[in-house]
Design an enzyme around this catalytic site. Structure first.
Site, short mmCIF file in Angstrom:
data_model
loop_
_atom_site.label_atom_id
_atom_site.label_comp_id
_atom_site.label_asym_id
_atom_site.label_seq_id
_atom_site.Cartn_x
_atom_site.Cartn_y
_atom_site.Cartn_z
CG PHE A 14 2.53 11.10 -1.61
CD1 PHE A 14 2.96 10.02 -0.81
CD2 PHE A 14 2.35 12.30 -1.11
CE1 PHE A 14 3.54 10.18 0.26
CE2 PHE A 14 3.19 12.53 0.06
CZ PHE A 14 3.44 11.50 0.73
CD GLU B 145 -0.91 3.83 -6.53
OE1 GLU B 145 -0.52 2.69 -7.21
OE2 GLU B 145 -1.08 4.70 -7.12
CD GLN C 140 3.01 1.25 1.63
OE1 GLN C 140 3.50 2.18 1.80
NE2 GLN C 140 2.91 1.14 0.13
N GLY D 169 9.61 5.14 0.37
CA GLY D 169 9.00 5.18 1.82
C GLY D 169 8.11 4.33 2.24
CB THR D 170 6.34 2.00 -0.29
OG1 THR D 170 7.61 1.86 -1.13
CG2 THR D 170 5.57 3.21 -0.88
N GLY E 272 0.32 -6.05 -4.53
CA GLY E 272 0.66 -4.84 -4.30
C GLY E 272 -0.23 -4.06 -3.35
CE LYS F 237 7.19 -2.69 13.09
NZ LYS F 237 8.42 -2.75 13.79
#
Ligand code: MOS
Length: 748
Positions: free
Chosen positions: A244, A709, A642, A470-471, A706, A637
C-alpha cells in the site's frame, strides 16, 4: 485483434500458489548457513547515543556480530547515493550512520546470530545510553514554522497557481462555509512485515529477496550505497503480502541485511517486527482548512483549501492533497496552498492514493456542508458545478465520465428516496444516514519495458521487472498476452518482480496496468509479426498473399480470417524460420503530446449508508455503492476486488485507523494490530462496485486508466457525510470514533 480474455472475469493465475502457501515471500526464502538479524530500536526521539555497550550481546553463544554506528562498514559517503527512485527531496535517513538520533524507533544496532531467537534475545542485552534533546512531534506546535517546500518532489504537482480572487469572491458570496479538517496519521500495516533475505552467492555477488514494490529500485539503491556493480546484485520479489505504498522506497532492513551479508560474507535475513513496522513511513498528519463561497443558485464562487502537513527534519515529503479541490469543480476563484512543518518523526510515505482521500475528505465534507446550508441535494450541487475541463491547468481530460458515475451510482443506491433532513431516517434505535462524495485519482502511464518469448511447444512467456503487490498484475498481463497470440491463458507464463527482467518503474500510482500492460502487448505484437512473416514465407504457404490484418491467431494456428481451413501451425512457422523460439523486447512510453495537452484522471461517485446507534456511539457502514470511471476494465473480477479493497481502506480511514502519538515520548503508542484498528469482516457489509463505461484512447494504448487507488478516494468523505445525515453531527476529524459520535460535535 480478437479479445477472448481482455474484458472477461478471470481468476487470479497466482491464486493457487497463494492459498496453498507455495508463494514465497521475502522473509521466507532461505539459504545454507543463513544468519538472522534483529534490529535494536532507539528509545528516544531526538538526541545522540553517548555509549553503546554490545559486550553482553556478543557474549551470547550463537551471536555472530553486533553492528552499530561505531563498527559499521563503510558505505557511500554522499547523501544522494541513498536517494531511491521515489525519494522526496532531502537527505535520506541512513541506518547506523552516526550517533545522532532523529526519530523514535530509529535502528541503532543490528544483532546477527545463528538463529532468530538468539538474535532477539541478544538484542535485549544491547545497552544504549542516550543524551536526549527536546523533541517536537506535535504538528500543532510547529505549524507556525510552516514553509513552502523549496524543491518540488519529482512526479508530484505542487498546488496550482491561484486563479481569480478567492478572498474577494468569498467575501461577496451570499452563502459560505469554512472549517478545519484533519485525519489521523495512519500506518500501512500490510500483513507481510518488511523483510529482506540476502543470499550470499560468493565472489561479492548477492541475490536479495526484498519486500519492495520495485525490484529495480532496491537494486539501484544497493549498487549506489554499497558500490557494487549492477551485475552482482539481483533483487527478486515475486510476491508481496500487501504494501500500500510502504514498499515503494527501500526500507532500513534492506540496508542492514545487505550491509551484514557483505561484511560477514554469508547469507543474512532481517525481518521487522510488527511494532517496528511503525518506525517507517506513514500517511502524514495535516491541518486542513477549506472555505467555500456560493451564490443562492448553488454555483461555486470561491474555493480556498489550505494545508499544513508534517514532514521529517531530513526530507520534504510532498503529495498532491489540495490540488483536487482546484480541479474537480467549475469555479473562477480558487486558491490552494500546501506547506510543510518539520517534526521529529520519520518521513511520511505514500499511502493508498497519497493525498487524495485526505484532501477530498476536507473538500467533499465542505461541499456537503455547503449543500446542507444551501438546501440543495449534494449530487445536484456537484452536477451544477461540474467541470468539463481541468480548470487548474486549463487542460482537457483524456476522458471524464464522472457525470455518468453520479447518475448511475445514485440510481443504483436509491438516492432519490433520501429525505434531506438530518436525523429524519430511523429504524428502531438506529439513525440511518445517506451520504455521498466524489473521488478522483491520477491515471498515469509510465515508461515500461517487457519481453515476450514464444517457443515451439506453443508456450508464451512474458516478463517485466514490475511487481504484483497483490493487485492482479500477473493475471491481467497473462490475459493481454494470451489474447495477442490467440492462446489459452494456461499456455502463458508471466514473470515479474525480478531486477534482471526488462525495466519498469516501481509498482505504484495505479499506473501498472496501463504501463506494463501496454509493454506486454507491444512485445507480443512484435512476436506476432515475426511469427506471421515466417508463416507467410513457408514454401507454398497458404498465407502467401495474406497480410497480418487478415489472419487470426488461434489454437496455435495462424489462419486466414476468410477461410480458416487455410492455416499454418505455430510449430511449422517456427521451423520455417529455423528457430526454437521467437523473442521480442519492447518499451511502451506515454505520448508526450497527449501529456502536454491533456490531464488524465479516474473518477468515482461514492454513495454510503450508515446506521448509528447514538446511545452506544456505534457507526456501521451498511451499504456502499461506488461508481467508478476508469477507462476499459481488463478483468472485471480482479478489478471489482481492487475497488472493494480500496473501499474497505476508506472504511478504515473513516472509522478505525489511527496511529496515536504520545508527544511526550515522541512516538506512536499503538504500534500493534490489537490497538491499531483496521476494518475486519464484521465492519464490512454490502459493497457494490459499478464500472461506468468510459472510452479513453489517450491515457494508454490499451484504453486502460488504472484502478489501484481510486477505490479509497471519496469513501471516507462519503461516510462522514452519511454520519452527519444520520446524526446531525459534523465530525471533521477522522477517524469517527465512539467518543466523537456521543460527544459534543456541532449539531445541525
Ligand atoms: Mo501506491 S501509495 O503508489 O503504492
Amino acid at each position: 485483434m480478437h479479445e477472448t480474455h481482455f474484458g472477461s472475469p478471470r481468476s487470479r493465475v497466482d491464486g493457487p500458489l497463494k492459498v496453498t502457501g507455495a508463494a514465497p515471500y521475502a522473509g521466507e526464502f532461505t539459504a545454507p548457513d543463513l544468519a538472522h538479524g534483529y534490529v535494536v530500536s532507539s528509545a528516544i526521539a531526538k538526541g545522540r547515543i553517548t555509549r553503546i555497550d554490545t559486550k553482553d550481546a556478543l557474549a551470547v553463544p550463537g551471536v555472530v556480530q553486533v553492528f552499530t554506528h561505531e563498527n559499521r562498514p563503510r558505505t557511500a559517503f554522499r547523501s544522494n547515493a541513498y536517494q531511491d527512485e521515489v525519494a522526496p527531496p532531502g537527505k535520506p535517513f541512513r541506518a547506523l550512520y552516526d550517533e545522532t538520533i532523529v526519530y523514535s524507533g530509529q535502528p541503532v544496532a543490528l544483532v546477527v546470530a545463528e538463529d532468530f531467537e538468539i538474535a532477539r534475545y541478544a538484542a535485549s542485552l544491547v545497552r544504549v545510553t542516550y543524551e536526549a534533546e527536546a523533541h517536537e512531534t506535535d504538528l500543532e506546535k510547529v505549524q507556525a514554522k510552516a514553509y513552502v517546500p523549496p524543491v518540488k518532489r519529482q512526479g508530484i504537482s505542487p498546488p496550482p497557481k491561484p486563479r481569480g480572487d478567492s478572498e474577494a469572491a468569498f467575501g461577496a458570496s451570499p452563502v459560505t462555509v469554512e472549517a478545519g479538517y484533519r485525519i489521523a496519521v495512519e500506518h500501512h500495516n500490510p500483513m507481510e512485515p518488511h523483510a529482506t533475505t540476502v543470499v550470499w552467492e560468493g565472489d561479492e555477488r548477492i541475490t536479495v529477496h526484498d519486500k519492495i514494490q520495485g525490484a529495480q529500485n532496491s537494486q539501484s539503491y544497493i549498487t549506489a550505497v554499497f558500490g557494487l556493480p549492477q551485475k552482482d546484485v539481483r533483487v527478486v520479489s515475486p510476491f508481496i503480502g500487501g504494501a500500500f505504498g510502504s514498499g515503494l522506497r527501500p526500507q532500513y532492513q534492506l540496508f542492514l541485511a545487505v550491509m551484514a551479508a557483505l561484511e560477514l560474507k554469508r547469507s543474512v535475513r532481517v525481518v521487522l517486527t510488527r511494532d517496528q513496522m511503525f518506525t517507517m513511513g506513514y500517511r502524514p498528519d495535516g491541518l486542513q482548512n477549506v472555505a467555500l463561497g456560493a451564490n443562492q443558485d448553488a454555483t461555486l464562487q470561491s474555493i480556498r483549501h489550505d494545508l499544513i502537513a508534517n514532514t521529517s527534519t531530513f526530507e520534504d515529503y510532498q503529495e498532491a492533497t489540495v490540488n483536487w479541490s482546484a480541479m474537480l469543480y467549475h469555479c473562477d476563484n480558487v486558491t490552494t496552498t500546501h506547506k510543510l512543518a518539520k517534526t521529529d518523526l520519520y518521513t511520511p510515505a505514500d499511502m493508498r492514493a497519497p493525498g487524495a482521500p485526505t484532501g477530498l475528505f476536507a473538500m467533499e465534507s465542505a461541499m456537503d456542508e455547503l449543500a446542507h446550508k444551501l438546501g440543495v441535494d449534494p449530487v445536484t450541487l456537484r452536477l451544477r458545478n461540474y467541470a468539463d475541463i481541468d480548470e487548474s491547468t486549463n487542460k482537457y481530460h483524456t476522458s471524464k465520465e464522472l457525470r455518468a458515475a453520479y447518475q448511475l451510482g445514485a440510481e443504483r443506491f436509491g438516492w432519490s428516496k433520501r429525505n434531506p433532513k438530518p436525523r429524519s431516517m430511523k429504524e428502531g434505535r438506529e439513525l440511518i444516514g445517506w451520504g455521498m462524495a466524489s473521488g478522483a485519482w491520477e491515471a498515469q502511464m509510465a515508461q515500461t519495458s517487457a519481453r515476450a518469448t514464444l517457443t515451439a511447444d506453443g508456450r508464451l512467456e512474458v516478463a517485466c521487472a514490475t511487481a504484483d503487490v497483490g493487485t492482479g498484475t500477473y493475471t491481467i498481463l497473462t490475459q493481454i498476452a494470451a489474447d495477442a497470440l490467440g492462446l489459452p491463458m494456461e499456455k502463458v507464463t508471466t514473470k515479474l518482480g525480478d531486477s534482471s527482467l526488462p525495466k519498469s518503474p516501481v509498482e505504484g500510482g495505479s499506473w501498472t496496468a496501463a504501463s506494463a500492460g501496454s509493454a506486454v502487448e507491444l512485445a507480443c505484437h512484435k512476436v506476432r509479426e515475426t511469427l506471421f512473416k515466417s508463416a507467410r514465407g513457408l514454401d507454398h504457404s497458404p498465407l502467401a498473399n495474406a497480410d497480418i490484418e487478415r489472419v487470426t491467431f488461434h489454437g496455435e494456428r495462424i489462419a486466414l480470417v476468410s477461410d480458416s481451413s487455410r492455416f499454418v501451425t505455430l510449430a511449422d512457422a517456427l521451423k520455417a524460420a529455423g528457430v526454437e523460439k521467437i523473442e521480442a523486447e519492447e518499451t511502451a512510453s506515454p505520448s508526450k503530446l497527449t501529456q502536454m495537452r491533456y490531464n488524465s484522471f479516474t473518477h468515482s461517485a461514492v454513495f454510503v449508508e450508515v446506521r448509528v446507534d447514538e446511545e452506544l456511539g456505534q457507526v456501521r457502514v451498511t451499504r456502499i455503492v461506488d461508481a467508478v470511471a476508469a477507462g476499459r476494465i481488463i478483468n472485471p473480477k480482479t478489478a471489482r476486488s481492487q475497488i472493494m479493497g480500496g473501499v474497505v481502506f476508506g472504511i478504515g480511514m473513516a472509522l478505525h485507523e489511527e496511529s496515536m502519538p504520545d508527544h511526550n515520548l515522541g512516538r506512536f503508542m499503538n504500534h500493534n494490530l490489537a490497538e491499531y484498528h483496521v476494518p475486519v469482516n464484521a465492519d464490512v457489509h454490502d459493497i457494490e462496485v459499478i464500472f461506468v463505461e468510459e472510452h479513453d484512447t489517450l491515457t494508454s494504448p490499451l484504453g486502460v486508466k488504472g484502478l489501484g487507488e481510486i477505490g479509497i478516494v471519496g469513501t471516507a468523505a462519503a461516510i462522514a457525510n452519511a454520519v452527519f445525515h444520520a446524526t446531525g453531527k459534523r465530525i471533521r476529524e477522522l477517524p469517527i470514533t465512539i467518543d466523537k459520535v456521543i460527544g459534543t460535535a456541532e449539531a445541525a
